[in-house]
Design a protein around this motif. Sequence first.
Motif, PDB file in Angstrom:
ATOM      1  N   LYS A  24       0.821  -1.219   0.000  1.00  0.00           N
ATOM      2  CA  LYS A  24       0.000   0.000   0.000  1.00  0.00           C
ATOM      3  C   LYS A  24       0.849   1.262   0.000  1.00  0.00           C
ATOM      4  O   LYS A  24       0.525   2.229  -0.668  1.00  0.00           O
ATOM      5  N   VAL A  25       1.936   1.274   0.768  1.00  0.00           N
ATOM      6  CA  VAL A  25       2.735   2.498   0.869  1.00  0.00           C
ATOM      7  C   VAL A  25       3.828   2.588  -0.191  1.00  0.00           C
ATOM      8  O   VAL A  25       4.354   3.670  -0.435  1.00  0.00           O
ATOM      9  N   SER A  26       4.155   1.479  -0.828  1.00  0.00           N
ATOM     10  CA  SER A  26       5.234   1.518  -1.822  1.00  0.00           C
ATOM     11  C   SER A  26       4.846   2.296  -3.081  1.00  0.00           C
ATOM     12  O   SER A  26       5.720   2.689  -3.844  1.00  0.00           O
ATOM     13  N   VAL A  27       3.567   2.533  -3.286  1.00  0.00           N
ATOM     14  CA  VAL A  27       3.125   3.302  -4.452  1.00  0.00           C
ATOM     15  C   VAL A  27       3.190   4.812  -4.202  1.00  0.00           C
ATOM     16  O   VAL A  27       3.021   5.605  -5.126  1.00  0.00           O
ATOM     17  N   ILE A  28       3.446   5.199  -2.960  1.00  0.00           N
ATOM     18  CA  ILE A  28       3.565   6.619  -2.616  1.00  0.00           C
ATOM     19  C   ILE A  28       4.950   7.101  -3.031  1.00  0.00           C
ATOM     20  O   ILE A  28       5.961   6.536  -2.621  1.00  0.00           O
ATOM     21  N   ASP A  29       4.978   8.119  -3.842  1.00  0.00           N
ATOM     22  CA  ASP A  29       6.247   8.633  -4.350  1.00  0.00           C
ATOM     23  C   ASP A  29       6.828   9.655  -3.381  1.00  0.00           C
ATOM     24  O   ASP A  29       6.326  10.766  -3.253  1.00  0.00           O
ATOM     25  N   ALA A  30       7.860   9.235  -2.666  1.00  0.00           N
ATOM     26  CA  ALA A  30       8.544  10.131  -1.729  1.00  0.00           C
ATOM     27  C   ALA A  30       9.983   9.679  -1.590  1.00  0.00           C
ATOM     28  O   ALA A  30      10.304   8.509  -1.767  1.00  0.00           O
ATOM     29  N   ASN A  31      10.861  10.611  -1.281  1.00  0.00           N
ATOM     30  CA  ASN A  31      12.269  10.285  -1.088  1.00  0.00           C
ATOM     31  C   ASN A  31      12.546   9.747   0.305  1.00  0.00           C
ATOM     32  O   ASN A  31      13.502   9.030   0.528  1.00  0.00           O
ATOM     33  N   GLU A  32      11.691  10.131   1.251  1.00  0.00           N
ATOM     34  CA  GLU A  32      11.901   9.751   2.643  1.00  0.00           C
ATOM     35  C   GLU A  32      10.554   9.466   3.288  1.00  0.00           C
ATOM     36  O   GLU A  32       9.573  10.157   3.029  1.00  0.00           O
ATOM     37  N   TYR A  33      10.514   8.422   4.117  1.00  0.00           N
ATOM     38  CA  TYR A  33       9.285   8.043   4.806  1.00  0.00           C
ATOM     39  C   TYR A  33       9.502   8.091   6.309  1.00  0.00           C
ATOM     40  O   TYR A  33      10.549   7.694   6.798  1.00  0.00           O
ATOM     41  N   LEU A  34       8.510   8.554   7.022  1.00  0.00           N
ATOM     42  CA  LEU A  34       8.500   8.515   8.478  1.00  0.00           C
ATOM     43  C   LEU A  34       7.243   7.758   8.872  1.00  0.00           C
ATOM     44  O   LEU A  34       6.131   8.218   8.615  1.00  0.00           O
ATOM     45  N   PHE A  35       7.423   6.562   9.431  1.00  0.00           N
ATOM     46  CA  PHE A  35       6.283   5.743   9.822  1.00  0.00           C
ATOM     47  C   PHE A  35       5.904   6.053  11.256  1.00  0.00           C
ATOM     48  O   PHE A  35       6.712   5.912  12.171  1.00  0.00           O
ATOM     49  N   ASP A  36       4.672   6.476  11.450  1.00  0.00           N
ATOM     50  CA  ASP A  36       4.150   6.836  12.761  1.00  0.00           C
ATOM     51  C   ASP A  36       3.299   5.677  13.283  1.00  0.00           C
ATOM     52  O   ASP A  36       2.230   5.400  12.752  1.00  0.00           O
ATOM     53  N   PHE A  37       3.792   5.000  14.303  1.00  0.00           N
ATOM     54  CA  PHE A  37       3.094   3.865  14.883  1.00  0.00           C
ATOM     55  C   PHE A  37       2.262   4.260  16.101  1.00  0.00           C
ATOM     56  O   PHE A  37       1.870   3.393  16.878  1.00  0.00           O
ATOM     57  N   SER A  38       1.995   5.547  16.285  1.00  0.00           N
ATOM     58  CA  SER A  38       1.189   5.953  17.424  1.00  0.00           C
ATOM     59  C   SER A  38      -0.204   5.341  17.302  1.00  0.00           C
ATOM     60  O   SER A  38      -0.712   5.126  16.205  1.00  0.00           O
ATOM     61  N   GLU A  39      -0.774   5.023  18.418  1.00  0.00           N
ATOM     62  CA  GLU A  39      -2.078   4.359  18.539  1.00  0.00           C
ATOM     63  C   GLU A  39      -2.046   2.897  18.101  1.00  0.00           C
ATOM     64  O   GLU A  39      -3.078   2.244  18.008  1.00  0.00           O
ATOM     65  N   ILE A  40      -0.861   2.365  17.808  1.00  0.00           N
ATOM     66  CA  ILE A  40      -0.696   0.943  17.529  1.00  0.00           C
ATOM     67  C   ILE A  40      -0.121   0.330  18.803  1.00  0.00           C
ATOM     68  O   ILE A  40       0.941   0.738  19.262  1.00  0.00           O
ATOM     69  N   LYS A  41      -0.832  -0.624  19.382  1.00  0.00           N
ATOM     70  CA  LYS A  41      -0.406  -1.174  20.675  1.00  0.00           C
ATOM     71  C   LYS A  41       0.739  -2.164  20.554  1.00  0.00           C
ATOM     72  O   LYS A  41       1.616  -2.203  21.397  1.00  0.00           O
ATOM     73  N   HIS A  42       0.731  -3.005  19.517  1.00  0.00           N
ATOM     74  CA  HIS A  42       1.745  -4.045  19.378  1.00  0.00           C
ATOM     75  C   HIS A  42       2.235  -4.104  17.938  1.00  0.00           C
ATOM     76  O   HIS A  42       1.442  -4.052  17.007  1.00  0.00           O
TER      77      HIS A  42
END
Length: 49
Positions: A24-42
């Motif tokens: 799902k995210v690999s189709v997003i065209d960006a040079n840099e990614y910051l993954f925000d795992f907030s609200e993910i418990k595990h």
Amino acid sequence: MKILVKDYVKSCLTRNRGKDFFCKVSVIDANEYLFDFSEIKHVSTSFLA
């Protein structure tokens, strides 16, 4: 680009969910990614592999 993980998957516990997330995210065209795992418990190491 900041990506809220919760917008793409409901849980981060299996390798298959990790693959789905990556597809799902690999189709997003960006040079840099910051993954925000907030609200993910595990997050499993399988999800991240």
